[in-house]
Scaffold this motif. Sequence first.
Motif, PDB file in Angstrom:
ATOM      1  N   PHE A 102      63.518  35.071  45.230  1.00  0.00           N
ATOM      2  CA  PHE A 102      62.704  35.428  46.394  1.00  0.00           C
ATOM      3  C   PHE A 102      62.586  34.241  47.358  1.00  0.00           C
ATOM      4  N   ALA A 103      62.429  33.029  46.795  1.00  0.00           N
ATOM      5  CA  ALA A 103      62.202  31.836  47.620  1.00  0.00           C
ATOM      6  C   ALA A 103      63.437  31.451  48.432  1.00  0.00           C
ATOM      7  N   ILE A 104      64.638  31.701  47.897  1.00  0.00           N
ATOM      8  CA  ILE A 104      65.851  31.242  48.594  1.00  0.00           C
ATOM      9  C   ILE A 104      66.549  32.357  49.369  1.00  0.00           C
ATOM     10  N   ARG A 105      65.901  33.499  49.478  1.00  0.00           N
ATOM     11  CA  ARG A 105      66.561  34.650  50.112  1.00  0.00           C
ATOM     12  C   ARG A 105      66.892  34.381  51.576  1.00  0.00           C
ATOM     13  N   LYS A 106      66.120  33.491  52.228  1.00  0.00           N
ATOM     14  CA  LYS A 106      66.341  33.239  53.649  1.00  0.00           C
ATOM     15  C   LYS A 106      67.330  32.087  53.901  1.00  0.00           C
ATOM     16  N   ILE A 107      67.717  31.400  52.832  1.00  0.00           N
ATOM     17  CA  ILE A 107      68.678  30.300  53.007  1.00  0.00           C
ATOM     18  C   ILE A 107      70.066  30.892  53.259  1.00  0.00           C
ATOM     19  N   HIS A 108      70.688  30.453  54.328  1.00  0.00           N
ATOM     20  CA  HIS A 108      72.013  30.980  54.668  1.00  0.00           C
ATOM     21  C   HIS A 108      72.983  29.827  54.906  1.00  0.00           C
ATOM     22  N   ILE A 109      74.101  29.870  54.219  1.00  0.00           N
ATOM     23  CA  ILE A 109      75.165  28.880  54.401  1.00  0.00           C
ATOM     24  C   ILE A 109      76.358  29.582  55.021  1.00  0.00           C
ATOM     25  N   ALA A 110      76.666  29.237  56.264  1.00  0.00           N
ATOM     26  CA  ALA A 110      77.776  29.880  56.974  1.00  0.00           C
ATOM     27  C   ALA A 110      79.115  29.427  56.414  1.00  0.00           C
ATOM     28  N   VAL A 134      58.660  33.872  30.928  1.00  0.00           N
ATOM     29  CA  VAL A 134      58.541  32.781  31.907  1.00  0.00           C
ATOM     30  C   VAL A 134      59.882  32.564  32.605  1.00  0.00           C
ATOM     31  N   GLY A 135      60.966  32.611  31.816  1.00  0.00           N
ATOM     32  CA  GLY A 135      62.295  32.440  32.380  1.00  0.00           C
ATOM     33  C   GLY A 135      62.640  33.515  33.391  1.00  0.00           C
ATOM     34  N   VAL A 136      62.350  34.767  33.065  1.00  0.00           N
ATOM     35  CA  VAL A 136      62.639  35.892  33.967  1.00  0.00           C
ATOM     36  C   VAL A 136      61.809  35.786  35.247  1.00  0.00           C
ATOM     37  N   LEU A 137      60.516  35.507  35.096  1.00  0.00           N
ATOM     38  CA  LEU A 137      59.635  35.380  36.266  1.00  0.00           C
ATOM     39  C   LEU A 137      60.068  34.223  37.168  1.00  0.00           C
ATOM     40  N   SER A 138      60.455  33.113  36.556  1.00  0.00           N
ATOM     41  CA  SER A 138      60.927  31.963  37.333  1.00  0.00           C
ATOM     42  C   SER A 138      62.184  32.317  38.113  1.00  0.00           C
ATOM     43  N   ARG A 179      72.652  31.974  45.979  1.00  0.00           N
ATOM     44  CA  ARG A 179      71.704  33.084  45.794  1.00  0.00           C
ATOM     45  C   ARG A 179      71.873  33.785  44.457  1.00  0.00           C
ATOM     46  N   LEU A 180      73.102  33.799  43.929  1.00  0.00           N
ATOM     47  CA  LEU A 180      73.365  34.526  42.682  1.00  0.00           C
ATOM     48  C   LEU A 180      73.226  33.636  41.457  1.00  0.00           C
ATOM     49  N   VAL A 181      73.860  32.453  41.507  1.00  0.00           N
ATOM     50  CA  VAL A 181      73.933  31.594  40.316  1.00  0.00           C
ATOM     51  C   VAL A 181      72.619  30.844  40.069  1.00  0.00           C
ATOM     52  N   SER A 182      71.957  30.383  41.144  1.00  0.00           N
ATOM     53  CA  SER A 182      70.713  29.608  40.951  1.00  0.00           C
ATOM     54  C   SER A 182      69.661  30.382  40.159  1.00  0.00           C
ATOM     55  N   PRO A 183      69.360  31.632  40.526  1.00  0.00           N
ATOM     56  CA  PRO A 183      68.380  32.378  39.724  1.00  0.00           C
ATOM     57  C   PRO A 183      68.853  32.629  38.293  1.00  0.00           C
ATOM     58  N   ILE A 184      70.180  32.833  38.124  1.00  0.00           N
ATOM     59  CA  ILE A 184      70.715  33.041  36.772  1.00  0.00           C
ATOM     60  C   ILE A 184      70.531  31.778  35.934  1.00  0.00           C
ATOM     61  N   LEU A 185      70.754  30.602  36.540  1.00  0.00           N
ATOM     62  CA  LEU A 185      70.552  29.335  35.839  1.00  0.00           C
ATOM     63  C   LEU A 185      69.079  29.092  35.532  1.00  0.00           C
TER      64      LEU A 185
END
Length: 421
Positions: free
Chosen positions: A234-242, A224-228, A177-183
């Motif tokens: 937003f798209a991965i907010r519901k993904i949860h890895i226990a 474009v980078g910031v919006l992406s 959730r943190l690194v993917s959007p930063i990348l």
Amino acid sequence: MAIAFGFYMAWSIGANDAANAMGTSVGSKAVSFREAVIIAAIFEFAGAMIAGGGVADTMRSGIVDPALFADPTLFPAGNGAELFIWGMMASLISAALWLHIAAYLGWPVSTTHSIVGAITGFGAVSVGIANVEWLKLLTIAASWLTSPLLGGVLSFIIFLVIRKAILDAKNANLGLRLVSPILAMPVFMTLTLVLFTKGLKKLHGTFAEYGIGNIEMIGISALVGVLSSLVLAFAIRKIHIAADESSESKYAKIEKVFRYLQVITACFVAFAHGSNDVANSIGPVAAIVGTLETMDMTAGKVPIPSWVLLLGAVGIVVGLATYGYRVIETIGTKITEITPTRGFAAEFGAASTILIGSHFGIPLSTTHTVVGSVIGVGFARGMNALNLKIIINILKSWLYTIPFCGILTIILYYLFTAIFV
């Protein structure tokens, strides 16, 4: 003959070079071959038709000065323009044939190097060895080393970051959730800049009319980078890895996110390829058409008619659809095992390398860059992860490209001039 040879060249580019844009996506199973063909057809065709126009160099990369063919001391019979036409015919067919042979063998080779090698051979026997710009040829040949090395190093670093921060992180959920959007931010900023500098470079004059310069392009790319980045967050907010989730399940969720990122990057690369490399097929055709119309050898560049542009665009798409699977297989599966995270790292590394080369004016081969990037992500897992036999065969094919095309062009040039001149 020019139309037929030009279409064959475009077909060969599609069969060999266009496959590079989609190879890692197919290899990682982010898309099927059929889906890759559809995506590439849309974006390669759009790139060629929207931004592939303008003017084409009559002699690729300035290896030979076309004005020499108007020199009466070199051509006392006044047939320089006619010999130029047949020389370009020979260059087209030899480069296309080499790309076809390489595609059959599954070797990803450089289209630019093929046509440069062909024109070097033609120039050496038509205007003399002394009139060939050997220094420029050496500069282009130097990209055999710089392209794959830079692409490989960048992709290696990017994949290590992904592996450490997400794949092997203690808290994979937080990492994703943190690194993917930063990348995503630098990735899409880089891809947009590549689109401006390489994909849309023919439209730079149009941009300038609207007050869009380099600073504005950087600003748009950053936006474009910031919006992406925000969209991805937003798209991965519901993904949860226990914390106690199995490694297979964890990796599957992570790879699913990078699958979509990889497909998007492939679309960017396909558009940039279609807009930039279509000139390799239609440039010589436009040069032949322009010469036949005016017989003027003093113009270094010629306008590209719309029908010639369409010829190149259709040829590239047909080549990829009918014969691109061999090179796609090499890029996507034979060099090393590709997953969406590795494919994403490879495409980001390749795009960054292309951007750096465009900025500093370094002649980089897209093909060599992509291959180097794939090797880089494979090397991140150790030498055992790489198929050294395939890599050595690819390196050999790069060394064969310029001499093969040059020698074949000389043979065809003498054959054509003996028959038709």
